[in-house]
Design an enzyme around this catalytic site. Structure first.
Site, mmCIF file in Angstrom:
data_model
loop_
_atom_site.group_PDB
_atom_site.id
_atom_site.type_symbol
_atom_site.label_atom_id
_atom_site.label_comp_id
_atom_site.label_asym_id
_atom_site.label_seq_id
_atom_site.Cartn_x
_atom_site.Cartn_y
_atom_site.Cartn_z
ATOM 1 C CB CYS A 1 29.931 112.470 30.056
ATOM 2 S SG CYS A 1 30.729 114.593 28.958
ATOM 3 C CB CYS B 1 35.624 111.687 33.898
ATOM 4 S SG CYS B 1 36.336 111.788 32.180
ATOM 5 N N GLY C 1 32.062 117.030 33.880
ATOM 6 C CA GLY C 1 32.565 118.154 33.724
ATOM 7 C C GLY C 1 31.950 118.037 34.964
#
Length: 398
Positions: free
Chosen positions: A95, A384, A386
């Site tokens: 992300c 955030c 992964g």
């Protein structure tokens, strides 16, 4: 011989509208074709700059395979008609791929290696689903010491909700507010400056004529925001990841398709070509956390990015905190005592969508144009990531 450190400036920043996946407006649009349109637009927005000066295109993608595989960055550069001298590299930090691409471009300029670079991100979750088409994980991830790596994103959000005492009601309220802010921003026209209208081509066999009917339409608005999102409607949704959990489809980010691209240059290029910078790239930080609570990652990345930029957290005027899940966004806001009014003032991924590797670049375009529109000094894009990470990048309006 060492090279003098120089600043990196953004001279154009744009993005596509964000489509819902897998059945939204870009369901039949190849991601490389979508990226091509945004690439052409971002370069055209700097008319005083010769495209031949662009050294490289650094493009983030969370699942670089299939229609967005084969080094999609280089392919899109060529398909966009940019000079063959322009390179292309695809990078992956899930992300945070888009913001990482921008940071990499800024770093190359800072050390004097390049003077003009393209940076951004692309993701089609319609054509390449979460985890890709053929996921194959290392079985060691399922051993006790590594089991957090094997948790699905939804379960990590449930763990954050439990550990940080984020209630279902708080998550749903946050989601409703995300939609409300997004709808208000759309109605006010605040996304227009940052958004490149995209042409969608539809080809349909005509059995009567034996020909292919071709229709083209232009889209310029994100399609995820819902004016009818209410606490009552969200309360009816069942938990999506744990039977007795609190994380639902309604308080989680939307699967999406989209692209975002920026042009990053050195001060020398600004002077030589009389360009007006939109912003300066100040700093970037990545920090790791336990994979099973990956959503809390920005808690560590944000202070590190602020320290690198030489500012305090209170000096941030605009914060794009990617809403992977309401639970993790609320946990970060709570632990860092972020001002809710400064966080996602125009809504976040719950309403607008989260095209994974493109989100960092998309939200960078949002931040840069919002700072200019509101005459703000510092803006940040954070998320955030992964496998247990947080990332944050800070921009300064010029």
């Amino acid at each position: 011989m060492s090279k003098q450190v120089q600043e990196a400036y953004i001279v154009s920043a744009t993005r596509s509208p964000i489509g819902k996946a897998p059945r939204g407006m870009f369901k039949n649009t190849r991601p490389d074709d979508l990226l091509v349109q945004v690439l052409r637009s971002v370069v055209a927005q700097v008319p005083g700059l010769d495209p031949a000066l662009i050294a490289d295109a650094i493009i983030g993608c969370a699942f670089p395979e299939a229609e967005q595989g084969f080094n999609v960055a280089r392919n899109a550069v060529l398909l966009a008609g940019l000079p063959t001298s322009v390179g292309g590299v695809t990078v992956n930090r899930y992300c945070a791929s888009g913001i990482t691409a921008i940071a990499m471009a800024a770093d190359r300029i800072r050390v004097g290696e390049c003077d003009v670079l393209i940076a951004g991100g692309i993701e089609s979750m319609s054509m390449v689903p979460m985890m890709g088409h053929h996921p194959s994980v290392n079985m060691s991830m399922f051993t006790d010491e590594n089991i957090g790596m094997a948790y699905g994103m939804g379960l990590t959000a449930e763990k954050v909700a439990t550990q940080w005492s984020i209630s279902r009601e708080a998550q749903d309220k946050f989601a409703v507010e995300s939609h409300r802010r997004a709808i208000a921003a759309q109605e006010a026209g605040f996304f227009k400056d940052e958004t490149t209208p995209v042409e969608i081509v539809t080809r349909t066999p005509n059995l009567a004529t034996g020909q292919i009917d071709i229709k083209t339409r232009s889209v310029d608005t994100d399609e995820g925001a819902r004016a009818d999102s209410t606490l009552e409607s969200l309360a009816k949704l069942r938990p999506a990841f744990a039977v007795k959990g609190s994380v639902t489809a309604g308080n989680s980010s939307q699967m999406s398709d989209g692209a975002g691209v920026l042009v990053v240059v050195s001060e020398k290029i600004l002077r030589q070509h009389n360009l007006v910078p939109l912003a300066k790239f100040c700093s970037f930080a990545v920090r790791g956390v336990a994979p099973e609570i990956m959503g809390i990652g920005p808690k560590l990345a944000i202070p590190a990015a602020c320290a690198a930029a030489g500012i305090t957290q209170d000096q941030l005027d605009w914060i794009e905190l990617n809403e992977a899940f309401a639970a993790q966004a609320l946990a970060v806001i709570k632990d860092l005592a972020l001002d809710p009014a400064k966080v996602n003032p125009m809504g976040g991924a719950i309403a607008l969508g989260h095209p994974l590797g493109a989100t960092g670049a998309i939200r960078a375009a949002t931040t840069i144009h919002a700072m200019r529109r509101n005459k703000l000094k510092y803006g940040m894009v954070t998320m955030c990531v992964g496998a247990g990470m947080g990332a944050a990048g800070i921009f300064e309006r010029m």
